[in-house]
Design a protein around this motif. Structure first.
Motif, PDB file in Angstrom:
ATOM      1  N   HIS A  64       0.822  -1.225   0.000  1.00 57.64           N
ATOM      2  CA  HIS A  64       0.000   0.000   0.000  1.00 57.64           C
ATOM      3  C   HIS A  64       0.848   1.263   0.000  1.00 57.64           C
ATOM      4  O   HIS A  64       0.455   2.295   0.518  1.00 57.64           O
ATOM      5  CB  HIS A  64      -0.979   0.006   1.180  1.00 57.64           C
ATOM      6  N   SER A  69       3.009  -1.401  -7.835  1.00 59.50           N
ATOM      7  CA  SER A  69       2.672  -0.686  -9.073  1.00 59.50           C
ATOM      8  C   SER A  69       3.918  -0.145  -9.754  1.00 59.50           C
ATOM      9  O   SER A  69       4.040  -0.189 -10.983  1.00 59.50           O
ATOM     10  CB  SER A  69       1.704   0.461  -8.777  1.00 59.50           C
ATOM     11  N   GLU A  95      -8.668  -6.732  -6.416  1.00 59.51           N
ATOM     12  CA  GLU A  95      -8.878  -5.281  -6.513  1.00 59.51           C
ATOM     13  C   GLU A  95      -7.625  -4.579  -7.038  1.00 59.51           C
ATOM     14  O   GLU A  95      -7.704  -3.685  -7.878  1.00 59.51           O
ATOM     15  CB  GLU A  95      -9.271  -4.712  -5.152  1.00 59.51           C
ATOM     16  N   PHE A  96      -6.456  -5.000  -6.551  1.00 52.88           N
ATOM     17  CA  PHE A  96      -5.197  -4.417  -7.032  1.00 52.88           C
ATOM     18  C   PHE A  96      -5.062  -4.593  -8.537  1.00 52.88           C
ATOM     19  O   PHE A  96      -4.780  -3.632  -9.264  1.00 52.88           O
ATOM     20  CB  PHE A  96      -4.008  -5.066  -6.306  1.00 52.88           C
ATOM     21  N   TRP A  97      -5.259  -5.825  -9.039  1.00 58.73           N
ATOM     22  CA  TRP A  97      -5.078  -6.081 -10.465  1.00 58.73           C
ATOM     23  C   TRP A  97      -6.127  -5.353 -11.302  1.00 58.73           C
ATOM     24  O   TRP A  97      -5.832  -4.893 -12.407  1.00 58.73           O
ATOM     25  CB  TRP A  97      -5.090  -7.580 -10.749  1.00 58.73           C
ATOM     26  N   ALA A  98      -7.350  -5.207 -10.779  1.00 59.51           N
ATOM     27  CA  ALA A  98      -8.382  -4.446 -11.501  1.00 59.51           C
ATOM     28  C   ALA A  98      -7.961  -2.982 -11.636  1.00 59.51           C
ATOM     29  O   ALA A  98      -8.121  -2.376 -12.708  1.00 59.51           O
ATOM     30  CB  ALA A  98      -9.720  -4.563 -10.784  1.00 59.51           C
ATOM     31  N   LYS A  99      -7.402  -2.410 -10.576  1.00 57.58           N
ATOM     32  CA  LYS A  99      -6.940  -1.016 -10.625  1.00 57.58           C
ATOM     33  C   LYS A  99      -5.783  -0.857 -11.605  1.00 57.58           C
ATOM     34  O   LYS A  99      -5.743   0.100 -12.380  1.00 57.58           O
ATOM     35  CB  LYS A  99      -6.509  -0.538  -9.236  1.00 57.58           C
ATOM     36  N   VAL A 100      -4.837  -1.793 -11.578  1.00 62.10           N
ATOM     37  CA  VAL A 100      -3.700  -1.728 -12.496  1.00 62.10           C
ATOM     38  C   VAL A 100      -4.192  -1.835 -13.938  1.00 62.10           C
ATOM     39  O   VAL A 100      -3.764  -1.084 -14.811  1.00 62.10           O
ATOM     40  CB  VAL A 100      -2.659  -2.830 -12.185  1.00 62.10           C
ATOM     41  N   ALA A 102      -7.167  -1.079 -15.149  1.00 63.64           N
ATOM     42  CA  ALA A 102      -7.898   0.128 -15.520  1.00 63.64           C
ATOM     43  C   ALA A 102      -6.943   1.306 -15.746  1.00 63.64           C
ATOM     44  O   ALA A 102      -7.111   2.076 -16.696  1.00 63.64           O
ATOM     45  CB  ALA A 102      -8.912   0.478 -14.429  1.00 63.64           C
ATOM     46  N   ARG A 103      -5.938   1.421 -14.892  1.00 61.23           N
ATOM     47  CA  ARG A 103      -4.994   2.541 -15.002  1.00 61.23           C
ATOM     48  C   ARG A 103      -4.150   2.458 -16.264  1.00 61.23           C
ATOM     49  O   ARG A 103      -3.863   3.464 -16.901  1.00 61.23           O
ATOM     50  CB  ARG A 103      -4.084   2.568 -13.765  1.00 61.23           C
TER      51      ARG A 103
END
Length: 139
Positions: A64, A69, A95-100, A102-103
């Protein structure tokens, strides 16, 4: 090869390894002094223009903080133009992989690796990782 020794005031550094000259298997180690506090194991398939993350692990005390990332960003900069997938994701990491994904817009969905990588066997991988760990950390 040390590729990034400026991870802020945390005193962390990244070291990159290729498993062999004829393999797309690679690892990025996150070191705090001589202690391994994270790693990213991945494969590159030039034929399919695909990268596949097998494992991204960061010790609890360094999570975190953007370190995972950052490690993925470093790998993408070294290997531009690839579509990225991951192995099965732990529920804590979805959730981490979904954010990566999307980003970056580069996927990072849990999928089987491309057929080129599925057929590559690595019975030597664990032995090499243990040897390399001793070389880097002195332990």
């Amino acid at each position: 090869m040390v590729i990034d020794d400026d991870l802020g005031s945390a005193g962390l550094r990244l070291v990159h390894f290729g498993y062999s000259p004829d393999s797309g298997s690679q690892q990025l180690l996150l070191l705090d002094g001589s202690y391994k506090v994270g790693w990213l194991n991945y494969d590159i398939c030039a034929a399919c223009r695909r990268g596949h993350v097998w494992k991204l692990t960061i010790d609890d005390e360094h999570q975190h903080q953007g370190v995972g990332s950052h490690m993925l960003d470093v790998v993408r900069q070294r290997t531009p133009g690839l579509r990225w997938t991951t192995s099965g994701q732990r529920k804590e990491a979805v959730e981490f992989w979904a954010k990566v994904g999307a980003r970056t817009g580069l996927g990072y969905q849990a999928e089987k690796p491309c057929p080129c990588l599925q057929n590559e066997t690595r019975p030597w991988r664990r032995r090499f990782e243990a040897w390399r760990h001793r070389q880097v950390t002195g332990r």
